[in-house]
Design a protein around this motif. Structure first.
Motif, PDB file in Angstrom:
ATOM      1  N   GLU A  89       0.935  -1.238   0.049  1.00 49.37           N
ATOM      2  CA  GLU A  89       0.059   0.126  -0.018  1.00 49.37           C
ATOM      3  C   GLU A  89       0.908   1.287  -0.112  1.00 49.37           C
ATOM      4  N   GLU A  90       1.971   1.144   0.734  1.00 53.05           N
ATOM      5  CA  GLU A  90       2.563   2.497   1.071  1.00 53.05           C
ATOM      6  C   GLU A  90       4.135   2.132   1.061  1.00 53.05           C
ATOM      7  N   GLN A  91       4.928   3.111   0.613  1.00 48.56           N
ATOM      8  CA  GLN A  91       6.315   2.803   0.796  1.00 48.56           C
ATOM      9  C   GLN A  91       6.869   2.626   2.285  1.00 48.56           C
ATOM     10  N   GLY A  92       7.576   1.507   2.310  1.00 48.62           N
ATOM     11  CA  GLY A  92       8.153   1.143   3.650  1.00 48.62           C
ATOM     12  C   GLY A  92       7.538   0.098   4.283  1.00 48.62           C
ATOM     13  N   ASP A  93       6.104  -0.256   3.796  1.00 49.31           N
ATOM     14  CA  ASP A  93       5.285  -1.411   4.575  1.00 49.31           C
ATOM     15  C   ASP A  93       6.112  -2.647   4.508  1.00 49.31           C
ATOM     16  N   VAL A  94       6.808  -2.832   3.462  1.00 52.08           N
ATOM     17  CA  VAL A  94       7.538  -4.120   3.444  1.00 52.08           C
ATOM     18  C   VAL A  94       9.028  -3.733   2.837  1.00 52.08           C
ATOM     19  N   GLU A  95       9.885  -4.465   3.560  1.00 55.22           N
ATOM     20  CA  GLU A  95      11.260  -4.389   3.157  1.00 55.22           C
ATOM     21  C   GLU A  95      11.772  -5.011   1.763  1.00 55.22           C
ATOM     22  N   ALA A  96      12.498  -4.468   0.999  1.00 54.03           N
ATOM     23  CA  ALA A  96      12.631  -5.024  -0.371  1.00 54.03           C
ATOM     24  C   ALA A  96      13.597  -6.386  -0.151  1.00 54.03           C
ATOM     25  N   LYS A  97      13.395  -7.293  -0.890  1.00 48.64           N
ATOM     26  CA  LYS A  97      14.088  -8.633  -0.908  1.00 48.64           C
ATOM     27  C   LYS A  97      15.524  -8.533  -1.493  1.00 48.64           C
ATOM     28  N   GLY A  98      16.393  -9.359  -1.021  1.00 52.02           N
ATOM     29  CA  GLY A  98      17.610  -9.218  -1.344  1.00 52.02           C
ATOM     30  C   GLY A  98      18.078  -9.910  -2.650  1.00 52.02           C
ATOM     31  N   GLY A  99      17.087 -10.711  -3.188  1.00 52.95           N
ATOM     32  CA  GLY A  99      17.328 -11.426  -4.471  1.00 52.95           C
ATOM     33  C   GLY A  99      17.701 -10.745  -5.743  1.00 52.95           C
ATOM     34  N   VAL A 100      16.767  -9.270  -5.582  1.00 52.30           N
ATOM     35  CA  VAL A 100      17.314  -8.666  -6.892  1.00 52.30           C
ATOM     36  C   VAL A 100      18.604  -8.017  -6.813  1.00 52.30           C
ATOM     37  N   THR A 101      19.307  -7.633  -5.605  1.00 50.46           N
ATOM     38  CA  THR A 101      20.430  -7.290  -5.594  1.00 50.46           C
ATOM     39  C   THR A 101      21.355  -8.377  -5.975  1.00 50.46           C
ATOM     40  N   MET A 102      21.020  -9.452  -5.571  1.00 51.95           N
ATOM     41  CA  MET A 102      22.199 -10.750  -6.077  1.00 51.95           C
ATOM     42  C   MET A 102      21.984 -10.845  -7.478  1.00 51.95           C
ATOM     43  N   MET A 103      20.817 -10.708  -8.324  1.00 49.06           N
ATOM     44  CA  MET A 103      20.868 -11.083  -9.694  1.00 49.06           C
ATOM     45  C   MET A 103      21.582  -9.675 -10.475  1.00 49.06           C
ATOM     46  N   ALA A 104      21.566  -8.229  -9.956  1.00 50.71           N
ATOM     47  CA  ALA A 104      22.220  -7.525 -10.400  1.00 50.71           C
ATOM     48  C   ALA A 104      23.888  -7.456 -10.517  1.00 50.71           C
ATOM     49  N   THR A 105      24.189  -7.993  -9.105  1.00 45.80           N
ATOM     50  CA  THR A 105      25.634  -7.798  -8.883  1.00 45.80           C
ATOM     51  C   THR A 105      26.127  -9.133  -9.822  1.00 45.80           C
ATOM     52  N   ARG A 106      25.539 -10.214  -9.605  1.00 47.64           N
ATOM     53  CA  ARG A 106      26.143 -11.585 -10.405  1.00 47.64           C
ATOM     54  C   ARG A 106      26.075 -11.205 -11.950  1.00 47.64           C
ATOM     55  N   THR A 107      25.324 -10.821 -12.462  1.00 48.96           N
ATOM     56  CA  THR A 107      25.283 -10.201 -13.885  1.00 48.96           C
ATOM     57  C   THR A 107      25.854  -9.047 -14.485  1.00 48.96           C
ATOM     58  N   GLY A 108      25.988  -7.975 -13.585  1.00 49.79           N
ATOM     59  CA  GLY A 108      26.617  -6.781 -13.927  1.00 49.79           C
ATOM     60  C   GLY A 108      25.560  -6.147 -14.655  1.00 49.79           C
ATOM     61  N   VAL A 109      24.106  -6.395 -14.893  1.00 51.56           N
ATOM     62  CA  VAL A 109      23.364  -5.656 -15.410  1.00 51.56           C
ATOM     63  C   VAL A 109      22.864  -4.465 -14.777  1.00 51.56           C
ATOM     64  N   PRO A 110      22.437  -3.463 -15.272  1.00 54.40           N
ATOM     65  CA  PRO A 110      21.803  -2.098 -14.231  1.00 54.40           C
ATOM     66  C   PRO A 110      20.659  -2.513 -14.126  1.00 54.40           C
ATOM     67  N   MET A 111      20.258  -1.651 -13.068  1.00 58.39           N
ATOM     68  CA  MET A 111      18.875  -1.828 -12.348  1.00 58.39           C
ATOM     69  C   MET A 111      18.332  -0.446 -12.615  1.00 58.39           C
ATOM     70  N   VAL A 112      16.936  -0.677 -13.489  1.00 57.68           N
ATOM     71  CA  VAL A 112      16.062   0.715 -13.733  1.00 57.68           C
ATOM     72  C   VAL A 112      14.917   0.809 -12.859  1.00 57.68           C
ATOM     73  N   PRO A 113      14.895   1.773 -12.007  1.00 58.00           N
ATOM     74  CA  PRO A 113      13.593   1.916 -11.068  1.00 58.00           C
ATOM     75  C   PRO A 113      12.462   2.194 -12.219  1.00 58.00           C
ATOM     76  N   VAL A 114      11.131   1.546 -11.740  1.00 59.87           N
ATOM     77  CA  VAL A 114      10.111   1.904 -12.476  1.00 59.87           C
ATOM     78  C   VAL A 114       8.949   2.226 -11.518  1.00 59.87           C
ATOM     79  N   TYR A 115       8.280   3.509 -11.533  1.00 62.14           N
ATOM     80  CA  TYR A 115       7.298   3.617 -10.920  1.00 62.14           C
ATOM     81  C   TYR A 115       5.918   3.544 -11.547  1.00 62.14           C
ATOM     82  N   CYS A 116       5.081   2.534 -11.076  1.00 61.85           N
ATOM     83  CA  CYS A 116       3.541   2.335 -11.858  1.00 61.85           C
ATOM     84  C   CYS A 116       2.498   2.838 -11.066  1.00 61.85           C
TER      85      CYS A 116
END
Length: 199
Positions: free
Chosen positions: A119-146
């Motif tokens: 519902e609101e920012q901060g209600d849930v902590e982001a999972k670390g899996g997204v960090t692992m995938m970015a650092t393992r592959t070296g691909v950029p992360m693009v923030p998307v607000y929908c």
């Protein structure tokens, strides 16, 4: 991206655009090749709305909860679209390998770092899996607000921010680096909420 995906995109996109009118901002920020599209998750419509507001040939891959694939017809349909099933609440090595393969193959992988609808920012902590995938592959992360919760015929805006490449000290992120990077990408996502594409 499968041929089946392109066919379904062509058929379904006009109806989704009619029901959920969206303006996209920042598509020029999307780099070529593999990229992690990291979005907020306020509505079950988010993956559909985001996917169908990207160009049809965006080489998009999406993760979806494993429970959806257990519904016979729906599961077949999702697999034909090339969507990756992931088991929530546990380490799903098969899903991780599929995601890493997609990114290394130059696909854009849409993920929701919070892992559930929020519902609101901060209600849930982001999972670390997204960090692992970015650092393992070296691909950029693009923030998307929908936008927020999508309602029929209500105008919303999808914003693609500047690419972010996390930097870590070693070969793999430490737990503290994991948390910091995950928080950074969420801060970048919600900062985009101020953009209104309909002005």
């Amino acid at each position: 991206m499968t041929k089946f995906y392109r066919i379904i995109y062509t058929i379904v996109a006009p109806f989704v655009h009619l029901l959920f009118p969206c303006r996209t901002v920042g598509l020029e920020n999307l780099p070529e090749g593999g990229v992690l599209l990291c979005a907020n998750h306020a509505s079950g419509w988010d993956p559909i709305v985001i996917g169908l507001n990207l160009p049809r040939d965006s080489r998009l891959t999406v993760m979806a909860k494993d429970q959806l694939f257990q519904i016979p017809l729906l599961g077949w349909f999702l697999r034909k679209l090339g969507i990756i099933p992931v088991k929530r609440g546990e380490s799903d090595l098969t899903a991780v390998k599929s995601c890493l393969k997609a990114l290394s193959g130059g696909n854009r992988l849409l993920v929701f770092p919070e892992g559930t609808r929020v519902e609101e920012q901060g209600d849930v902590e982001a999972k670390g899996g997204v960090t692992m995938m970015a650092t393992r592959t070296g691909v950029p992360m693009v923030p998307v607000y929908c936008g927020g919760k999508h309602k029929f015929l209500k105008k919303t805006t999808i914003v693609f921010g500047d690419p972010y490449i996390p930097v870590i000290a070693g070969r793999r992120p430490t737990p503290d680096e994991n948390r910091a990077i995950a928080q950074e990408i969420m801060d970048r996502i919600y900062a985009l909420s101020e953009v209104n594409g309909w002005k």
